[in-house]
Design a protein around this motif. Structure first.
Motif, PDB file in Angstrom:
ATOM      1  N   LEU A 114       4.851  10.111   0.601  1.00 43.63           N
ATOM      2  CA  LEU A 114       5.619  10.182  -0.477  1.00 43.63           C
ATOM      3  C   LEU A 114       5.970  11.846  -0.527  1.00 43.63           C
ATOM      4  O   LEU A 114       5.347  12.510  -0.004  1.00 43.63           O
ATOM      5  CB  LEU A 114       4.663  10.072  -1.649  1.00 43.63           C
ATOM      6  CG  LEU A 114       5.179  10.415  -2.958  1.00 43.63           C
ATOM      7  CD1 LEU A 114       6.391   9.594  -3.654  1.00 43.63           C
ATOM      8  CD2 LEU A 114       4.275  10.403  -3.956  1.00 43.63           C
ATOM      9  N   THR A 115       7.102  11.897  -0.714  1.00 46.97           N
ATOM     10  CA  THR A 115       7.697  13.189  -1.044  1.00 46.97           C
ATOM     11  C   THR A 115       8.205  13.300  -2.551  1.00 46.97           C
ATOM     12  O   THR A 115       8.734  12.523  -2.904  1.00 46.97           O
ATOM     13  CB  THR A 115       9.000  13.540  -0.419  1.00 46.97           C
ATOM     14  OG1 THR A 115       8.691  13.299   1.103  1.00 46.97           O
ATOM     15  CG2 THR A 115       9.603  15.001  -0.417  1.00 46.97           C
TER      16      THR A 115
ATOM     17  N   TYR B  40       7.931   5.458   4.012  1.00 47.93           N
ATOM     18  CA  TYR B  40       7.340   4.205   4.930  1.00 47.93           C
ATOM     19  C   TYR B  40       7.780   2.886   4.351  1.00 47.93           C
ATOM     20  O   TYR B  40       8.026   2.768   3.077  1.00 47.93           O
ATOM     21  CB  TYR B  40       5.962   4.323   5.216  1.00 47.93           C
ATOM     22  CG  TYR B  40       5.587   5.061   6.243  1.00 47.93           C
ATOM     23  CD1 TYR B  40       5.240   5.026   7.459  1.00 47.93           C
ATOM     24  CD2 TYR B  40       5.557   6.595   5.825  1.00 47.93           C
ATOM     25  CE1 TYR B  40       4.703   5.567   8.610  1.00 47.93           C
ATOM     26  CE2 TYR B  40       5.009   7.575   7.086  1.00 47.93           C
ATOM     27  CZ  TYR B  40       4.694   7.084   8.218  1.00 47.93           C
ATOM     28  OH  TYR B  40       4.479   7.945   9.318  1.00 47.93           O
ATOM     29  N   ARG B  41       8.266   2.051   5.178  1.00 51.12           N
ATOM     30  CA  ARG B  41       8.379   0.609   4.825  1.00 51.12           C
ATOM     31  C   ARG B  41       7.175  -0.059   4.378  1.00 51.12           C
ATOM     32  O   ARG B  41       6.051   0.438   4.752  1.00 51.12           O
ATOM     33  CB  ARG B  41       8.722  -0.199   6.166  1.00 51.12           C
ATOM     34  CG  ARG B  41      10.243   0.382   6.548  1.00 51.12           C
ATOM     35  CD  ARG B  41      10.499  -0.444   7.822  1.00 51.12           C
ATOM     36  NE  ARG B  41      10.761  -1.969   7.487  1.00 51.12           N
ATOM     37  CZ  ARG B  41      12.096  -2.283   7.375  1.00 51.12           C
ATOM     38  NH1 ARG B  41      13.097  -1.572   7.390  1.00 51.12           N
ATOM     39  NH2 ARG B  41      12.133  -3.649   7.089  1.00 51.12           N
ATOM     40  N   ASP B  42       7.130  -0.714   3.234  1.00 54.15           N
ATOM     41  CA  ASP B  42       5.938  -1.244   2.626  1.00 54.15           C
ATOM     42  C   ASP B  42       5.770  -2.789   2.874  1.00 54.15           C
ATOM     43  O   ASP B  42       5.176  -3.373   2.041  1.00 54.15           O
ATOM     44  CB  ASP B  42       6.252  -0.944   1.100  1.00 54.15           C
ATOM     45  CG  ASP B  42       4.797  -1.105   0.277  1.00 54.15           C
ATOM     46  OD1 ASP B  42       3.876  -1.072   0.865  1.00 54.15           O
ATOM     47  OD2 ASP B  42       4.868  -1.197  -0.947  1.00 54.15           O
ATOM     48  N   ASP B  43       6.119  -3.177   4.194  1.00 54.01           N
ATOM     49  CA  ASP B  43       6.193  -4.520   4.616  1.00 54.01           C
ATOM     50  C   ASP B  43       4.816  -4.646   5.456  1.00 54.01           C
ATOM     51  O   ASP B  43       4.770  -5.582   5.667  1.00 54.01           O
ATOM     52  CB  ASP B  43       7.337  -5.068   5.065  1.00 54.01           C
ATOM     53  CG  ASP B  43       7.852  -4.086   6.260  1.00 54.01           C
ATOM     54  OD1 ASP B  43       6.979  -3.110   6.587  1.00 54.01           O
ATOM     55  OD2 ASP B  43       8.997  -4.350   6.859  1.00 54.01           O
ATOM     56  N   GLY B  44       4.076  -3.842   5.596  1.00 61.55           N
ATOM     57  CA  GLY B  44       2.742  -4.339   6.494  1.00 61.55           C
ATOM     58  C   GLY B  44       3.195  -3.606   7.802  1.00 61.55           C
ATOM     59  O   GLY B  44       2.277  -3.556   8.815  1.00 61.55           O
ATOM     60  N   SER B  45       4.458  -3.195   8.324  1.00 62.84           N
ATOM     61  CA  SER B  45       4.585  -2.845   9.620  1.00 62.84           C
ATOM     62  C   SER B  45       4.388  -1.314   9.830  1.00 62.84           C
ATOM     63  O   SER B  45       4.201  -0.785  11.084  1.00 62.84           O
ATOM     64  CB  SER B  45       6.074  -2.658   9.685  1.00 62.84           C
ATOM     65  OG  SER B  45       7.116  -1.810   8.935  1.00 62.84           O
TER      66      SER B  45
ATOM     67  N   ILE C 203       0.799  -1.234  -0.259  1.00 64.58           N
ATOM     68  CA  ILE C 203       0.107  -0.061   0.072  1.00 64.58           C
ATOM     69  C   ILE C 203       0.848   1.317  -0.024  1.00 64.58           C
ATOM     70  O   ILE C 203       0.527   2.246  -0.580  1.00 64.58           O
ATOM     71  CB  ILE C 203      -0.785   0.058   1.104  1.00 64.58           C
ATOM     72  CG1 ILE C 203      -1.905  -1.019   1.115  1.00 64.58           C
ATOM     73  CG2 ILE C 203      -1.648   1.436   1.270  1.00 64.58           C
ATOM     74  CD1 ILE C 203      -3.056  -1.000  -0.249  1.00 64.58           C
ATOM     75  N   LEU C 204       1.924   1.150   0.849  1.00 66.88           N
ATOM     76  CA  LEU C 204       2.688   2.531   0.915  1.00 66.88           C
ATOM     77  C   LEU C 204       3.717   2.673   0.038  1.00 66.88           C
ATOM     78  O   LEU C 204       4.601   3.737   0.251  1.00 66.88           O
ATOM     79  CB  LEU C 204       3.257   2.433   2.387  1.00 66.88           C
ATOM     80  CG  LEU C 204       2.246   2.499   3.592  1.00 66.88           C
ATOM     81  CD1 LEU C 204       2.724   2.274   4.893  1.00 66.88           C
ATOM     82  CD2 LEU C 204       1.166   3.609   3.437  1.00 66.88           C
ATOM     83  N   GLY C 205       3.860   1.958  -0.836  1.00 70.01           N
ATOM     84  CA  GLY C 205       5.234   2.033  -1.735  1.00 70.01           C
ATOM     85  C   GLY C 205       4.351   2.192  -3.131  1.00 70.01           C
ATOM     86  O   GLY C 205       3.296   2.746  -3.315  1.00 70.01           O
ATOM     87  N   PRO C 206       5.122   2.226  -4.113  1.00 72.18           N
ATOM     88  CA  PRO C 206       4.815   2.712  -5.490  1.00 72.18           C
ATOM     89  C   PRO C 206       3.784   1.545  -6.132  1.00 72.18           C
ATOM     90  O   PRO C 206       4.142   0.321  -5.847  1.00 72.18           O
ATOM     91  CB  PRO C 206       6.128   2.982  -6.455  1.00 72.18           C
ATOM     92  CG  PRO C 206       7.043   1.716  -5.694  1.00 72.18           C
ATOM     93  CD  PRO C 206       6.760   1.767  -4.210  1.00 72.18           C
TER      94      PRO C 206
END
Length: 301
Positions: A185-186, A263-268, A30-33
Motif C-alpha cells: 500500500l502507498t 499488488y494484484r489481489d487475486d492470489g497471484s 489479502i493484498l487489497g482493501p
C-alpha cells in the motif's frame, strides 16, 4: 467509523503464513482493501474520524476529533481519496519536521539516480520509535486500521517504511514508476494542496495491460493526464489546476491523501501494473509526504 490510533502492527504469525507456504501464493482478498472499503463503488464515500494531537510538542495535550471521508475513485488499482485526513496543523508540522532535519536532493530506489525525480528535495522522518513524531505515528496507526486487511497487519513480515517528505520546485516531476516489490500500500499526503499524481492505466481493460515495465511504458506513450486513467490534481485554481473534476480528474486540497494498492489481489502475488503512476511537472512549489506499507513475505514470490 472510528479509526483507533493506539497500535501500529501486531507482530505475530497466523494461518495466512501457513496457507501462503502451502500454496506458494498469497490468498485472494489479502493484498487489497478490507471492508468496508472493499465494497465501495467508484464515487461512493465513507465517513470516518480519527483522534489527532494538535500539538506535537506537548504529548500530554488532549486529542481532538478530526472528521474525514474516504472516496473510491478507481477499481483497478484500488484507489481511494482520503479527504481532510490531515489537519492543517499536521500539514504545517510535517513540513516543519522536514525543514528541521534538513533536506537533500531526492534519489530513487536506484542509488545515485537523481534523473527520474527532477527538482526535488527529500527528508525522512521515523514512522515510530523514540526518534519519531506522534503526528507521523498517529497517521500510520490510522491508516493501518482502515486500509490494511487483517491478513497483512497481523503478519510477522508486515511493516511500514519511514515517512518520506518531498518538496518539488517549479518544473519538478517524478517519471512513471511502480512503487515496487513488497510495498502493498502507498499513501501520499498532500501537504500544501498541490497535486499532480497521475495513474495513466487506472480502470483500463486488464487484458490491455502488459505485466512488465517495458510493456506498460509503451502503452502510456500516447496517453494524457485528464483524458486517460485518473489524474489527482490540486484544487488551487491556478493556470494548470483550474479544471473541475471529471471521470479522469479528481481534485484534492491541503490535508487530503490518496491511498492505492500495488499488488494484484487475486492470489497471484504479482505486481499490479495498473498502479503505475507519476508525479507530473508542477508550475508551483509542491509539498507531499508518503508512506509505504510492506509485506516482506512477498519478496519470496
Amino acid at each position: 467509523l472510528f479509526i483507533n490510533s493506539s497500535a501500529i502492527f501486531i507482530n505475530r504469525a497466523d494461518a495466512f503464513s501457513a496457507v501462503a507456504q502451502q500454496q506458494t501464493v498469497i490468498p485472494p482478498g489479502i493484498l487489497g482493501p478490507p471492508e468496508p472499503l472493499r465494497s465501495l463503488e467508484v464515487g461512493q464515500t465513507l465517513k470516518a474520524f480519527r483522534l489527532v494531537v494538535v500539538d506535537d510538542v506537548d504529548d500530554d495535550s488532549d486529542p481532538q476529533k478530526l472528521d474525514f471521508s474516504i472516496e473510491r475513485v478507481a477499481n483497478s488499482p484500488h484507489i481511494f481519496i482520503l479527504r481532510n485526513f490531515l489537519s492543517s496543523s499536521e500539514c504545517n508540522q510535517i513540513q516543519a519536521l522536514a525543514e528541521g532535519v534538513g533536506m537533500k536532493a531526492a534519489e530513487t530506489v536506484t542509488e545515485g539516480d537523481t534523473v527520474s525525480r527532477k527538482n526535488c528535495s527529500v527528508a525522512w522522518i521515523p514512522s515510530s520509535g523514540p526518534d519519531g513524531s506522534s503526528i507521523v505515528s498517529g497517521l500510520v496507526a490510522s491508516t493501518v486500521n482502515i486500509c490494511l486487511s487483517d491478513g497483512v497487519k497481523s503478519h510477522h513480515s508486515a511493516g511500514v517504511e519511514n515517512m518520506q517528505i518531498l518538496k518539488y520546485g517549479v518544473g519538478g516531476e517524478f517519471v512513471h514508476h511502480q512503487d515496487g516489490e513488497a510495498r502493498v500500500l502507498t499513501v501520499i499526503y498532500y501537504i500544501n494542496g498541490v497535486g499532480g499524481t497521475w495513474f495513466p492505466l487506472a480502470d483500463r481493460n486488464d487484458g490491455e495491460i502488459r505485466k512488465n515495465k517495458a510493456g506498460v511504458m509503451e502503452l502510456v506513450e500516447n496517453l494524457e493526464p485528464g483524458n486517460h486513467g485518473i489524474f489527482v490534481k490540486g484544487d488551487s485554481g491556478n493556470s494548470v489546476q483550474e479544471e473541475k473534476s471529471n471521470e479522469h480528474t479528481v481534485l484534492v486540497n491541503k490535508g487530503d491523501a490518496v491511498a492505492f494498492y500495488n499488488y494484484r489481489d487475486d492470489g497471484s502475488a504479482q505486481l499490479d501494473w495498473s498502479a503505475l503512476h507519476c508525479g507530473s511537472p508542477t508550475d508551483e512549489t509542491k509539498w507531499i509526504a508518503n508512506h509505504w506499507y510492506r509485506l516482506n513475505e512477498l519478496s519470496k514470490f
